[in-house]
Design an enzyme around this catalytic site. Structure first.
Site, PDB file in Angstrom:
ATOM      1  N   SER A 286       0.908  -1.119   0.171  1.00  0.00           N
ATOM      2  CA  SER A 286      -0.022  -0.006   0.014  1.00  0.00           C
ATOM      3  C   SER A 286       0.761   1.409   0.095  1.00  0.00           C
ATOM      4  O   SER A 286       2.062   1.207   0.404  1.00  0.00           O
ATOM      5  CB  SER A 286      -0.777   0.046   1.093  1.00  0.00           C
ATOM      6  OG  SER A 286      -1.726   1.231   1.472  1.00  0.00           O
TER       7      SER A 286
ATOM      8  N   TYR B  88      -2.617  -1.274  10.498  1.00  0.00           N
ATOM      9  CA  TYR B  88      -2.600  -1.453   9.150  1.00  0.00           C
ATOM     10  C   TYR B  88      -1.441  -0.701   8.662  1.00  0.00           C
ATOM     11  O   TYR B  88      -0.866  -1.351   7.801  1.00  0.00           O
ATOM     12  CB  TYR B  88      -4.034  -0.788   8.615  1.00  0.00           C
ATOM     13  CG  TYR B  88      -4.001  -1.017   7.200  1.00  0.00           C
ATOM     14  CD1 TYR B  88      -4.458  -2.203   6.573  1.00  0.00           C
ATOM     15  CD2 TYR B  88      -3.768  -0.032   6.244  1.00  0.00           C
ATOM     16  CE1 TYR B  88      -4.699  -2.545   5.068  1.00  0.00           C
ATOM     17  CE2 TYR B  88      -3.609  -0.221   4.986  1.00  0.00           C
ATOM     18  CZ  TYR B  88      -4.105  -1.344   4.525  1.00  0.00           C
ATOM     19  OH  TYR B  88      -4.316  -1.511   3.040  1.00  0.00           O
TER      20      TYR B  88
END
Length: 257
Positions: A150, A163
């Site tokens: 990401s 996360y």
């Protein structure tokens, strides 16, 4: 279209979202796909990934797998090789999040996110490399791992501590695997999506979060699952020769700004 003709691919988290898009693209290019997920039905609703691939004339099977469990991952790879004889591609895509800051995150939430997003990728990658070592190379490659990281592996993930930390770990894991196993003809790269609209319900579609992502993205639209699937196809194919340890941004320019 046969960029992945007769390749055997495992895609984790492939029942929904990005994983489903990658699985469909691989199947359309000739791969036989094993869908590994904790549930077969799509979060967004509609037909299952396997049903969609069958409608395309492709071949896919579903194996229920919690990647946080080593025994489940071991069984996943074992069943795949028993059916198809080898494993060519592993896509580590399955992930969870909590949308909590450091002080809001409970020990149980932390353990679950790290258990899936980091330990799960470790389990799958380790088991894939063990299998790759047993195989003769096809061309110059024994096997490929594609991790879904990401942009939040390089910059903070606002309001989602666990996360963001997990995705940072995946970027480094990609480099480690690439360097440690290049001499064995094993490739490891990552795709780093920016803001991708999947139709999945939840905080990802919160108006404030969408405004934040819009302010960070130079390209005049958000990403679609097909954008990520195209990058994952490139990294799975022979077009990406002499590339390993790369974290390929698919972010509309987010990280360039």
């Amino acid at each position: 279209m046969d960029m992945l003709k007769d390749k055997i691919a495992i895609v984790t988290g492939a029942s929904s979202g990005l994983g489903q898009a990658i699985a469909l693209r691989y199947a359309a290019e000739g791969a036989k796909v094993v869908v590994a997920d904790i549930r077969e039905t799509a979060v967004e609703g509609g037909e299952t990934t396997c049903a969609k691939i069958a409608a395309l004339g492709g071949e896919a099977s579903f194996i229920q797998t919690d990647i946080a469990d080593w025994a489940a991952v071991d069984a996943l790879v074992g069943a795949t090789v028993a059916r198809y004889g080898r494993l060519d591609l592993l896509v580590n895509n399955a992930a969870v999040y909590t949308s909590t800051t450091l002080t809001e995150t409970t020990a149980e939430q932390w353990q679950r996110v790290i258990g899936v997003n980091v330990t799960g990728y470790f389990h799958c990658s380790k088991r894939a490399v063990q299998q790759f070592r047993l195989q003769e190379p096809v061309g110059e490659i024994r096997g490929r791992i594609i991790n879904i990281s990401s942009q939040h592996g390089m910059v903070a993930s606002p309001g989602d501590f666990a996360y963001g930390v997990s995705k940072g770990a995946i970027v480094q894991m990609t480099r480690q695997i690439a360097v440690d196993h290049a001499h064995e003809l094993i490739v490891c790269n990552a795709v780093a999506p920016g803001k991708i609209i999947t139709g999945k319900p939840g905080v990802a579609n919160d108006p404030a979060m969408l405004d934040y992502s819009r302010s960070r993205t130079p390209w005049p639209r958000f990403g679609a699952p097909q954008d990520v699937a195209g990058a994952a196809l490139f990294l799975a194919s022979d077009l990406s020769s002499y590339m390993t340890g790369v974290n390929l941004m698919v972010d509309g320019g987010w990280m360039a700004g």
